[in-house]
Design a protein around this motif. Sequence first.
Motif, PDB file in Angstrom:
ATOM      1  N   UNK A  73      -0.295 -21.059 -22.037  1.00 33.00           N
ATOM      2  CA  UNK A  73      -0.037 -19.639 -22.315  1.00 33.00           C
ATOM      3  C   UNK A  73       1.360 -19.534 -22.903  1.00 33.00           C
ATOM      4  N   UNK A  74       1.443 -19.255 -24.197  1.00 37.54           N
ATOM      5  CA  UNK A  74       2.744 -19.333 -24.859  1.00 37.54           C
ATOM      6  C   UNK A  74       2.937 -18.199 -25.853  1.00 37.54           C
ATOM      7  N   UNK A  75       4.215 -17.892 -26.118  1.00 35.75           N
ATOM      8  CA  UNK A  75       4.585 -17.033 -27.225  1.00 35.75           C
ATOM      9  C   UNK A  75       5.177 -17.956 -28.285  1.00 35.75           C
ATOM     10  N   UNK A  76       4.774 -17.780 -29.541  1.00 40.06           N
ATOM     11  CA  UNK A  76       5.185 -18.792 -30.519  1.00 40.06           C
ATOM     12  C   UNK A  76       5.439 -18.205 -31.904  1.00 40.06           C
ATOM     13  N   UNK A 102       8.566 -12.766 -27.961  1.00 36.83           N
ATOM     14  CA  UNK A 102       8.726 -13.042 -29.384  1.00 36.83           C
ATOM     15  C   UNK A 102      10.123 -12.691 -29.883  1.00 36.83           C
ATOM     16  N   UNK A 103      10.742 -11.712 -29.227  1.00 34.86           N
ATOM     17  CA  UNK A 103      12.098 -11.296 -29.629  1.00 34.86           C
ATOM     18  C   UNK A 103      13.160 -12.346 -29.305  1.00 34.86           C
ATOM     19  N   UNK A 104      12.795 -13.350 -28.513  1.00 34.61           N
ATOM     20  CA  UNK A 104      13.753 -14.425 -28.188  1.00 34.61           C
ATOM     21  C   UNK A 104      13.931 -15.398 -29.352  1.00 34.61           C
ATOM     22  N   UNK A 105      13.061 -15.330 -30.355  1.00 33.39           N
ATOM     23  CA  UNK A 105      13.218 -16.173 -31.543  1.00 33.39           C
ATOM     24  C   UNK A 105      14.185 -15.512 -32.518  1.00 33.39           C
ATOM     25  N   UNK A 106      14.993 -16.327 -33.170  1.00 32.61           N
ATOM     26  CA  UNK A 106      15.964 -15.827 -34.139  1.00 32.61           C
ATOM     27  C   UNK A 106      15.362 -15.799 -35.533  1.00 32.61           C
ATOM     28  N   UNK A 107      15.887 -14.909 -36.381  1.00 29.61           N
ATOM     29  CA  UNK A 107      15.431 -14.834 -37.766  1.00 29.61           C
ATOM     30  C   UNK A 107      15.670 -16.153 -38.502  1.00 29.61           C
ATOM     31  N   UNK A 108      16.812 -16.779 -38.194  1.00 28.35           N
ATOM     32  CA  UNK A 108      17.148 -18.055 -38.829  1.00 28.35           C
ATOM     33  C   UNK A 108      16.144 -19.137 -38.451  1.00 28.35           C
ATOM     34  N   UNK A 109      15.600 -19.034 -37.213  1.00 32.07           N
ATOM     35  CA  UNK A 109      14.618 -20.016 -36.763  1.00 32.07           C
ATOM     36  C   UNK A 109      13.307 -19.886 -37.547  1.00 32.07           C
ATOM     37  N   UNK A 110      12.948 -18.665 -37.900  1.00 33.17           N
ATOM     38  CA  UNK A 110      11.748 -18.444 -38.718  1.00 33.17           C
ATOM     39  C   UNK A 110      11.912 -19.114 -40.085  1.00 33.17           C
ATOM     40  N   UNK A 111      13.096 -18.951 -40.672  1.00 33.75           N
ATOM     41  CA  UNK A 111      13.373 -19.576 -41.969  1.00 33.75           C
ATOM     42  C   UNK A 111      13.347 -21.097 -41.855  1.00 33.75           C
ATOM     43  N   UNK A 112      13.942 -21.601 -40.765  1.00 36.29           N
ATOM     44  CA  UNK A 112      13.960 -23.051 -40.545  1.00 36.29           C
ATOM     45  C   UNK A 112      12.542 -23.599 -40.447  1.00 36.29           C
ATOM     46  N   UNK A 113      11.675 -22.911 -39.689  1.00 29.37           N
ATOM     47  CA  UNK A 113      10.300 -23.380 -39.515  1.00 29.37           C
ATOM     48  C   UNK A 113       9.567 -23.414 -40.856  1.00 29.37           C
ATOM     49  N   UNK A 114       9.777 -22.393 -41.690  1.00 28.72           N
ATOM     50  CA  UNK A 114       9.139 -22.372 -43.018  1.00 28.72           C
ATOM     51  C   UNK A 114       9.627 -23.519 -43.882  1.00 28.72           C
ATOM     52  N   UNK A 115      10.943 -23.799 -43.811  1.00 28.85           N
ATOM     53  CA  UNK A 115      11.494 -24.907 -44.598  1.00 28.85           C
ATOM     54  C   UNK A 115      10.928 -26.254 -44.157  1.00 28.85           C
ATOM     55  N   UNK A 116      10.808 -26.439 -42.836  1.00 29.56           N
ATOM     56  CA  UNK A 116      10.267 -27.703 -42.309  1.00 29.56           C
ATOM     57  C   UNK A 116       8.789 -27.838 -42.701  1.00 29.56           C
ATOM     58  N   UNK A 117       8.037 -26.729 -42.633  1.00 29.73           N
ATOM     59  CA  UNK A 117       6.625 -26.758 -43.056  1.00 29.73           C
ATOM     60  C   UNK A 117       6.508 -27.140 -44.527  1.00 29.73           C
TER      61      UNK A 117
END
Length: 363
Positions: A73-76, A102-117
């Motif tokens: 059971x996760x938020x991701x 979900x609010x615990x994730x940073x905007x920069x982390x979203x960008x990082x995940x897209x770059x890694x993908x």
Amino acid sequence: MISAEEKLKERIKELTCLYEVTSIIVNCDYDQIEDALKGILYCLQKAWRFSDVAQVKLFTDQYNIATADYPVDAVFLEANVQVFNKKVGEIHVAYPKPEYKLTDFLQEEKKLLKNVCLEVGNLLERKQIKDNEIIIKRQMERADRLGILGEITAGIAHELNTPLANILGFAELLKTRIAEDTQANKDLDKIINSAIFSREVVKKLMFFACEMPQQMTLVNINPIIVNAINLMEPSLNKKKIVHELNFNAPSIFLRVDTIQLTQVIFNLILNAIYFSPVKGKILIDVKETDDKVEIRISDEGPGIDPKISDKIFEPFYSTKPVGEGSGLGLSVVHGIVKSHKGVISYRSNKPKGTIFTIAFPKI
């Protein structure tokens, strides 16, 4: 609120992650790509704000990898992995519920995940290109081998035909001269049978080398297949094999070389008989559609080992013991089917065995 110092730390972690991911990809061995993907997931895990509880999962059409304690059971956060502009999977970075939102994730982390993908997609693209290059190279090598073997076998077949005809002819003459010598006649019969067997191998060589002229005519193939199977009744009875022959139409017309079609049926069913267990079952289905005719032969043998799947149509390759097979049967079948603009394929039977399917176009 996140302090400036915390933001700086997070930025350093993100840049470190990108550097480590790039290093993994640059040094990646395509034969161990799964290890590289695991390494990328662990790099991502360390880059997140709450890295001690962050878990990462990658799933594509080929891979399904996750870090050790990925929560049920996760938020991701998620981002798509694309190969040649087509989505093939996703990467998820998760925190456990209900402690995190979900609010615990940073905007920069979203960008990082897209770059890694994006980097993972590029890696999978290069892997696919590499695999395709290997496949094409093997196909070219195989075509070259078959071409060379075709020339060699054509020469061998022509060279052997004359001496074999002489052996058979003179053996038959000797039989008439020494009709009263029983033992000599038995010996001559062995010579004649061996010469006939050798001549059949020569015929197969000539089929493989495309030296037998084709005579393509529009015929009803149903009686041809029935007659071919009837000739193999002794072999079927010897192993008490049950066979079932089904046609989806009373008459199925196809433009073929009658002798070569018989050769195809013979080889495939003899193979099925050889590998079938005693009291096994062989199923032959002949199906006509608007644009093609399919012949499917199913057996209950041990099946084909995937390790040799790219060799079974090669000439002189045989899984039978020495002396029980020339290794020409399936290569002859492949050559005949190809010369008729057809396709031959195989797959596993269930629960065991092999199914060979030949598709002839209705020209």
